[in-house]
Design an enzyme around this catalytic site. Structure first.
Site, PDB file in Angstrom:
ATOM      1  N   ASP A   1       0.834  -1.196   0.000  1.00 61.69           N
ATOM      2  CA  ASP A   1       0.000   0.000   0.000  1.00 61.69           C
ATOM      3  C   ASP A   1       0.873   1.253   0.000  1.00 61.69           C
ATOM      4  OD1 ASP A   1       0.941  -0.505   2.588  1.00 61.69           O
ATOM      5  OD2 ASP A   1      -1.031  -0.955   3.397  1.00 61.69           O
TER       6      ASP A   1
ATOM      7  N   GLU B   1      -9.701  -1.469   5.225  1.00 62.86           N
ATOM      8  CA  GLU B   1     -10.325  -1.166   6.509  1.00 62.86           C
ATOM      9  C   GLU B   1     -11.615  -1.991   6.661  1.00 62.86           C
ATOM     10  OE1 GLU B   1      -8.467   0.278   8.397  1.00 62.86           O
ATOM     11  OE2 GLU B   1      -7.719   2.231   7.759  1.00 62.86           O
TER      12      GLU B   1
ATOM     13  N   HIS C   1      -7.463  -4.529   9.994  1.00 62.23           N
ATOM     14  CA  HIS C   1      -7.142  -4.342   8.571  1.00 62.23           C
ATOM     15  C   HIS C   1      -5.870  -5.099   8.187  1.00 62.23           C
ATOM     16  CE1 HIS C   1      -4.674  -0.387   9.402  1.00 62.23           C
ATOM     17  NE2 HIS C   1      -3.853  -1.416   9.356  1.00 62.23           N
TER      18      HIS C   1
ATOM     19  N   ASN D   1      -7.624  -2.610  14.176  1.00 65.88           N
ATOM     20  CA  ASN D   1      -9.025  -2.769  13.762  1.00 65.88           C
ATOM     21  C   ASN D   1      -9.209  -3.949  12.804  1.00 65.88           C
ATOM     22  OD1 ASN D   1      -7.940  -1.861  11.379  1.00 65.88           O
ATOM     23  ND2 ASN D   1      -9.216  -0.040  11.205  1.00 65.88           N
TER      24      ASN D   1
HETATM   25  C1  F6R Z   1       1.441  -1.612   6.122  1.00 69.58           C
HETATM   26  C2  F6R Z   1       0.111  -2.177   6.204  1.00 69.58           C
HETATM   27  C3  F6R Z   1      -0.685  -2.189   7.459  1.00 69.58           C
HETATM   28  C4  F6R Z   1       0.144  -2.540   8.689  1.00 69.58           C
HETATM   29  C5  F6R Z   1      -0.725  -2.482   9.941  1.00 69.58           C
HETATM   30  C6  F6R Z   1       0.059  -2.783  11.190  1.00 69.58           C
HETATM   31  O1  F6R Z   1       1.946  -1.730   4.810  1.00 69.58           O
HETATM   32  O2  F6R Z   1      -0.368  -2.604   5.205  1.00 69.58           O
HETATM   33  O3  F6R Z   1      -1.729  -3.128   7.332  1.00 69.58           O
HETATM   34  O4  F6R Z   1       0.704  -3.806   8.533  1.00 69.58           O
HETATM   35  O5  F6R Z   1      -1.301  -1.221  10.048  1.00 69.58           O
HETATM   36  O6  F6R Z   1       0.999  -1.784  11.395  1.00 69.58           O
HETATM   37  P1  F6R Z   1       2.150  -1.957  12.489  1.00 69.58           P
HETATM   38  O7  F6R Z   1       2.957  -3.112  12.058  1.00 69.58           O
HETATM   39  O8  F6R Z   1       2.927  -0.669  12.412  1.00 69.58           O
HETATM   40  O9  F6R Z   1       1.453  -2.170  13.782  1.00 69.58           O
END
Ligand code: F6R
Length: 258
Positions: A67, A143, A138, A136
């Site tokens: 992303d 989301e 995702h 959450n």
């Molecule tokens: C990042 C992504 C997100 C993260 C998620 C967890 O490329 O796609 O889904 O993996 O927000 O983030 P962290 O690892 O920082 O807790």
């Protein structure tokens, strides 16, 4: 889903990195899907250690980011292109031309999303996709209520996600509102999924993803549909799993023991 509970982040990094290293040994030009965020940093550091020690050659791999934020100025240090350059491309000594990230600065975002999908397809699809999970539920920036068969597209970040990611920016208002993200359908097409979750803040999302119903309210629950998905968790992230003892037992008695 294979659920692997390990004592702490270092063990998670080592075991999850082993999955990626195995995929690269099987196929030296493997296509690897790359998550950003803090969860996979230990995994990337472990791969970099193996590369530096001459234990692993990743020079042939190709990478695709999961992303990207929309609207950050080019070269912004928190753009996921910049983050992947710092945390993956440089430490693993990859050729930057072999790593692609959705173009969040494109004037035509719909076309950029479609182009990104075509690029993955042209590379032969993703062999192994590294994932984190949001508090959450995702994955990528899909989301809650994302279509379970979605493709790469523009999404609006949930307020919770913007708040969680504010730690990387000078102020919460600086966190972009939109992103481009691989869809859940895109992610499900990867041949193997390696999800890393660390810390108590992820425990509810992990329990919903692994043991809850398949539901767009917890996008990570789509991993239940994948024939080769592994969740690599530290004890804190596993704290809300009802079948934790079974997962520990399964891991302790895994065939081959590696
Ligand atoms: C990042 C992504 C997100 C993260 C998620 C967890 O490329 O796609 O889904 O993996 O927000 O983030 P962290 O690892 O920082 O807790």
């Amino acid at each position: 889903m294979e659920v692997v509970i390990l004592p702490g982040p270092d063990e998670v990094a080592r075991v999850a990195a082993r999955r990626i290293a195995e995929a690269v040994r099987r196929r030296p030009d493997a296509v690897v899907g790359l998550a950003t965020g803090s969860s996979p940093l230990g995994l990337y550091a472990e791969l970099a250690r193996q590369v530096a020690a001459g234990e692993l050659d990743v020079s042939g791999i190709r990478g695709f980011g999961l992303d990207e934020y929309v609207g950050l100025p080019p070269g912004h240090p928190q753009s996921y292109a910049s983050v992947l350059r710092r945390t993956v491309v440089q430490p693993l000594r990859l050729d930057p031309a072999r790593v692609h990230v959705p173009d969040g600065g494109a004037a035509e975002l719909v076309a950029a999303a479609a182009g990104f999908e075509r690029r993955i397809e042209a590379a032969g699809g993703i062999d192994v996709q590294i994932l984190g999970i949001g508090a959450n539920g995702h994955i990528g920036f899909n989301e809650p209520t994302s279509s379970l068969s979605s493709r790469t597209r523009v999404k609006t970040l949930a307020p919770r996600t913007r708040a969680d990611n504010a730690r990387f920016f000078a102020s919460p208002e600086e966190v972009p509102v939109h992103c481009l993200t691989q869809g859940l359908g895109t992610i499900l097409e990867a041949r193997e999924l390696v999800l890393v979750a660390l810390g108590r803040a992820k425990a509810d999302a992990v329990a919903a993803a692994v043991e809850g119903p398949l539901s767009s309210m917890c996008p990570a629950s789509v991993l239940q549909l994948h024939p080769r998905a592994g969740a690599y968790l530290d004890e804190a992230a596993a704290a809300r799993l009802r079948l934790a003892d079974y997962y520990r037992h399964t891991w302790a008695h895994r065939p081959g023991g590696s």
